[in-house]
Scaffold this active site. Structure first.
Site, PDB file in Angstrom:
ATOM      1  N   HIS A  52       2.488  15.829  -2.893  1.00 52.47           N
ATOM      2  CA  HIS A  52       1.720  17.015  -3.290  1.00 52.47           C
ATOM      3  C   HIS A  52       0.303  16.579  -3.656  1.00 52.47           C
ATOM      4  O   HIS A  52       0.084  15.441  -4.106  1.00 52.47           O
ATOM      5  CB  HIS A  52       2.419  17.679  -4.478  1.00 52.47           C
ATOM      6  N   PRO A  53      -0.697  17.454  -3.521  1.00 49.06           N
ATOM      7  CA  PRO A  53      -2.086  17.037  -3.773  1.00 49.06           C
ATOM      8  C   PRO A  53      -2.371  16.408  -5.128  1.00 49.06           C
ATOM      9  O   PRO A  53      -3.265  15.568  -5.234  1.00 49.06           O
ATOM     10  CB  PRO A  53      -2.872  18.334  -3.581  1.00 49.06           C
ATOM     11  N   VAL A  54      -1.649  16.778  -6.186  1.00 43.44           N
ATOM     12  CA  VAL A  54      -1.955  16.171  -7.484  1.00 43.44           C
ATOM     13  C   VAL A  54      -1.208  14.861  -7.708  1.00 43.44           C
ATOM     14  O   VAL A  54      -1.397  14.214  -8.747  1.00 43.44           O
ATOM     15  CB  VAL A  54      -1.658  17.129  -8.657  1.00 43.44           C
ATOM     16  N   LYS A  55      -0.370  14.441  -6.773  1.00 40.98           N
ATOM     17  CA  LYS A  55       0.382  13.206  -6.954  1.00 40.98           C
ATOM     18  C   LYS A  55      -0.484  11.991  -6.609  1.00 40.98           C
ATOM     19  O   LYS A  55      -1.673  12.105  -6.324  1.00 40.98           O
ATOM     20  CB  LYS A  55       1.649  13.247  -6.096  1.00 40.98           C
ATOM     21  N   ILE A  56       0.126  10.803  -6.611  1.00 48.03           N
ATOM     22  CA  ILE A  56      -0.624   9.556  -6.471  1.00 48.03           C
ATOM     23  C   ILE A  56      -1.329   9.488  -5.121  1.00 48.03           C
ATOM     24  O   ILE A  56      -2.500   9.125  -5.025  1.00 48.03           O
ATOM     25  CB  ILE A  56       0.304   8.345  -6.657  1.00 48.03           C
TER      26      ILE A  56
END
Length: 385
Positions: A185-189
């Protein structure tokens, strides 16, 4: 507004996606396999199966583990809904294990006590979803020992922990978990815009995961019930899903994977600055889990409310009003209306509930500047001193 997390996409990532757009394959093409192979190599795992998101990854991992009606899945209440919902998708009952008051991960000693009681009354779990909260693994060594003793399958929900390590090896290597799930997902690493992956060292599980992500179909003659009718032939041998990722997403994920070490290094720098700058405020800062090297997806603090005049909500809303896009990870899953209707109630998991009453996730992502971080700290100081 400074967000709590955001993607870090550069021109190389854009070029990788454009190259796929200009190729012959947009969906089920060769870039997916390259992404899978690269991630498996990075994590020292034998197999990796990419899917459309981590929720889908958890679902098919549970199915591959044989979870079904009449079975039980246990997980932590301090997680996103998907870590529990995956059990419900399979028709299983779901229960929770309270969190460690220091690391805020699933408490392996609470798990041990709950397993002892469950053995006595015949309610042992078939699957445990051990969540690597904020980027660091649980006490996976102890959890692995308990799994061997009590016969349950460990799935590590490492959605927060791409690039993390445990006991000197990459998370995903399969030393203590039968399957490991990642999120992109975009907010992940790292991100593939949306996407997930299951890693395993067991060929039979990898084979089933590949079928389940694509309608339960196979073109492998050894899996078919009769000889092939011709080169076009396939069979649906079980009920699967359309959980496939695209080559476009895989191209972005593969490009991002090449920057993983840099991303984590910057996150570590920012964490060290937070630790130093926040040390004298009335806050409880994150604690390290022994043997775990965190990927630092989140930087969560807990307010020491007895040392400040404002409430939890007032501090949270004050930060938002100042342009600091804080978040709260997580509302304990057992407090959601759906799970209350299944019989859970306030007070069932007191450590998770105490955590929820105090926690705030501060901004943390590789492109966060020192100046932005200083502003976050100053606003938090203003509201808590």
């Amino acid at each position: 507004m400074i967000p709590y997390g955001r993607q870090s996409v550069d021109q190389a990532d854009i070029d990788a996606v454009v190259a796929v757009l200009q190729s012959d394959w947009l969906t089920q093409g060769p870039t997916i396999e390259r992404f899978e192979q690269a991630m498996a190599e990075r994590c020292q795992a034998d197999f990796a199966v990419a899917v459309c998101n981590a929720t889908a990854a958890l679902h098919i991992a549970c199915l591959a583990a044989g979870l079904g009606p009449g079975d039980r899945l246990w997980t932590t209440p301090n997680t996103f809904l998907a870590s529990a919902n995956c059990g419900r998708y399979c028709g299983a009952d779901v229960d929770f294990v309270d969190i460690d008051p220091l690391t805020w991960n699933l408490d392996a000693y609470a798990l041990k006590a709950k397993l002892e009681a469950a053995e006595d009354n015949g309610t042992l779990p078939k699957v445990l979803v051990a969540v690597a909260f904020a980027g660091q693994s649980c006490d996976m060594r102890m959890i692995g020992e308990l799994a061997e003793r009590y016969g349950f399958t460990v799935i590590e929900d490492a959605s927060h922990a791409v690039g993390a390590s445990y006991a000197g090896r990459p998370v995903g290597c399969g030393e203590f978990a039968v399957m490991t799930v990642f999120s992109f997902h975009p907010v992940k690493i790292i991100t593939s815009a949306e996407g997930g992956m299951v890693l395993t060292n067991r060929p039979e599980l990898a084979e089933r995961l590949q079928r389940l992500r694509s309608h339960g179909m196979t073109r492998d003659p050894q899996q078919m019930t009769e000889p092939s009718h011709g080169p076009w032939y396939y069979q649906q041998v079980e009920l699967g899903f359309n959980y496939r990722i695209t080559d476009l997403q895989a191209a972005l994920g593969l490009s991002q994977l090449g920057k993983l070490d840099d991303f984590i290094a910057r996150r570590q720098e920012l964490v060290a600055r937070y630790d130093r700058l926040l040390a004298y405020l009335p806050l409880t800062l994150p604690s390290a889990q022994p043997e775990a090297g965190s990927a630092w997806h989140l930087y969560v603090v807990r307010l020491q409310l007895d040392r400040m005049s404002l409430s939890h909500r007032q501090v949270f809303e004050g930060l938002r009003a100042a342009g600091v896009g804080v978040n709260l990870h997580y509302i304990p899953v057992h407090m959601q209306p759906y799970y209350r209707d299944l019989g859970f109630a306030d007070g069932d998991f007191p450590e998770a509930e105490r955590y929820y009453a105090e926690a705030i996730s501060l901004p943390l992502f590789p492109f966060l500047s020192d100046e932005q971080q200083d502003y976050v700290v100053e606003q938090l100081r203003r509201l808590t001193e």
